[in-house]
Design an enzyme around this catalytic site. Sequence first.
Site, PDB file in Angstrom:
ATOM      1  N   LYS A  42       0.827  -1.207   0.000  1.00  0.00           N
ATOM      2  CA  LYS A  42       0.000   0.000   0.000  1.00  0.00           C
ATOM      3  C   LYS A  42       0.864   1.261   0.000  1.00  0.00           C
ATOM      4  O   LYS A  42       0.634   2.193  -0.778  1.00  0.00           O
ATOM      5  CB  LYS A  42      -0.935   0.010   1.218  1.00  0.00           C
ATOM      6  N   ASP A  81      -6.747   1.415   1.073  1.00  0.00           N
ATOM      7  CA  ASP A  81      -6.769   1.528   2.533  1.00  0.00           C
ATOM      8  C   ASP A  81      -8.172   1.178   3.025  1.00  0.00           C
ATOM      9  O   ASP A  81      -9.005   0.691   2.247  1.00  0.00           O
ATOM     10  CB  ASP A  81      -6.347   2.939   2.973  1.00  0.00           C
TER      11      ASP A  81
END
Length: 212
Positions: free
Chosen positions: A120, A138
């Site tokens: 991420k 997220d």
Amino acid sequence: MNKQKRIEILTRLRENNPNPTTELEFDSSFELLIAVMLSAQATDVGVNKATRKLFPVANTPEQMLELGVDGVKDYIKTIGLFNAKAENVIKTAKILVDKHDGEVPEDRAALEALPGVGRKTANVVLNTAFGWPTIAVDTHIFRVSNRTKFAPGKTVRAVEDKLEKVIPSEFKVDAHHWFILHGRYTCIARKPRCGSCIIEDLCEYKDKTSDD
């Protein structure tokens, strides 16, 4: 959800916010990398508060190394998991100096090899610092993708893969910023603000709220 609906959703989000970006404050790819590393299980507001004091003192890998772990801790102790994060910041700074001439590499494998940097974080850096069409999923993006049925998936990676597949290339660079902001301010976790949502009529969520 069909392709036409998805394109209309993305078009409306783009019209509402033509030039979206992260709410983390940064002036270089290194500052962005550190800010994203610090943002795990923390708010952007909290991270910005800390980095406004940290970055004027240390905003290069070399300066960060001079500060040392304890020095970094002093600046980020208001952020969750600050002990582990300080260690990772220093380890990352050392690798950047030793292996990358003090520069943040524009390379996924090299980024993911840095301590405290996962997929991420790498996606955010590649997208926001280098303009890659990556999508960093997220909690907000995961929720919006599943709730709207835009790109449902049981895991973060499944949602990322689905988004990669269904988002047309013209929207890809900005898409994850739109979804994050939408999840942060409109499609919030406890009670979505459906009454003030610009894509409510396109959303396939079954339990829409009537107020804003």
